[in-house]
Design a protein around this motif. Structure first.
Motif, short mmCIF file in Angstrom:
data_model
loop_
_atom_site.label_atom_id
_atom_site.label_comp_id
_atom_site.label_asym_id
_atom_site.label_seq_id
_atom_site.Cartn_x
_atom_site.Cartn_y
_atom_site.Cartn_z
N THR A 152 -8.48 19.72 -27.20
CA THR A 152 -7.07 20.03 -27.08
C THR A 152 -6.24 18.82 -27.49
O THR A 152 -6.72 17.69 -27.49
CB THR A 152 -6.72 20.41 -25.63
N LYS A 153 -5.01 19.10 -27.83
CA LYS A 153 -4.11 18.03 -28.24
C LYS A 153 -3.36 17.49 -27.04
O LYS A 153 -3.08 18.21 -26.09
CB LYS A 153 -3.10 18.56 -29.25
N CYS A 154 -3.04 16.21 -27.12
CA CYS A 154 -2.24 15.61 -26.06
C CYS A 154 -1.21 14.66 -26.69
O CYS A 154 -1.32 14.30 -27.85
CB CYS A 154 -3.11 14.86 -25.06
N GLN B 25 -1.08 19.22 -17.33
CA GLN B 25 -1.85 20.16 -18.13
C GLN B 25 -0.99 21.40 -18.30
O GLN B 25 -0.71 22.12 -17.35
CB GLN B 25 -3.17 20.53 -17.46
N SER C 211 -1.55 24.11 -20.36
CA SER C 211 -2.21 25.18 -21.11
C SER C 211 -1.64 26.54 -20.76
O SER C 211 -1.65 27.44 -21.59
CB SER C 211 -3.72 25.15 -20.87
N THR D 15 5.65 21.31 -26.58
CA THR D 15 4.42 22.10 -26.45
C THR D 15 4.48 23.44 -27.18
O THR D 15 3.44 24.03 -27.44
CB THR D 15 4.08 22.35 -24.97
N GLY E 269 0.18 23.31 -30.05
CA GLY E 269 -1.19 23.20 -29.59
C GLY E 269 -1.38 22.10 -28.58
O GLY E 269 -2.48 21.88 -28.09
N SER F 95 -1.58 20.59 -25.13
CA SER F 95 -1.76 21.16 -23.80
C SER F 95 -1.79 20.10 -22.70
O SER F 95 -1.79 20.44 -21.53
CB SER F 95 -3.02 22.02 -23.74
#
Length: 121
Positions: free
Chosen positions: A18-20, A68, A70, A96, A100, A102
């Motif tokens: 996942t992207k951050c 988070q 998501s 967000t 992508g 999350s």
């Protein structure tokens, strides 16, 4: 099957990382910080004093928080319902939505980004 083959098969089946994004805590208000401190621990339901909520989507770090997101819409709704600032909610929604991303890491040592609202507290 050799252990290397097993590892390769697991990698093929793995969910993509996942992207951050990491951003300064200056991009939230002091009351947002206090709210996130509350949300990272089990807390009482706003409508039922006997019900405890443990969402486990806000995590406190040594220098800030990890969120988070998501389930972005649900989590932003919780922030709004519990008094998160409009600035924070709009910012999280903007970074967000359709990216992508999350995980958002707020860190006090990260640089403040020009042209994004920040708060001096």
């Amino acid at each position: 099957m050799a252990s290397e083959d097993i590892l390769q098969e697991l990698v093929k089946q793995a969910v993509p990382l996942t992207k951050c994004i990491t951003i300064s805590t200056a991009h939230m208000t002091q009351s947002d910080c206090e709210l996130l401190e509350k949300l990272c621990r089990p807390y009482r339901d706003r409508n039922d004093d006997f019900k405890w909520i443990d969402e486990s989507w806000v995590f406190e770090t040594e220098y800030g928080f990890i969120l988070q997101l998501s389930q972005r819409e649900k989590r932003l709704e919780i922030l709004r319902d519990y008094g998160g600032s409009t600035a924070l909610c709009r910012f999280l929604e903007a970074i967000t939505k359709d990216t992508g991303i999350s995980f958002v890491l707020f860190d006090r040592d990260e640089h403040v980004i020009n042209n994004i609202q920040s708060f001096d507290w």
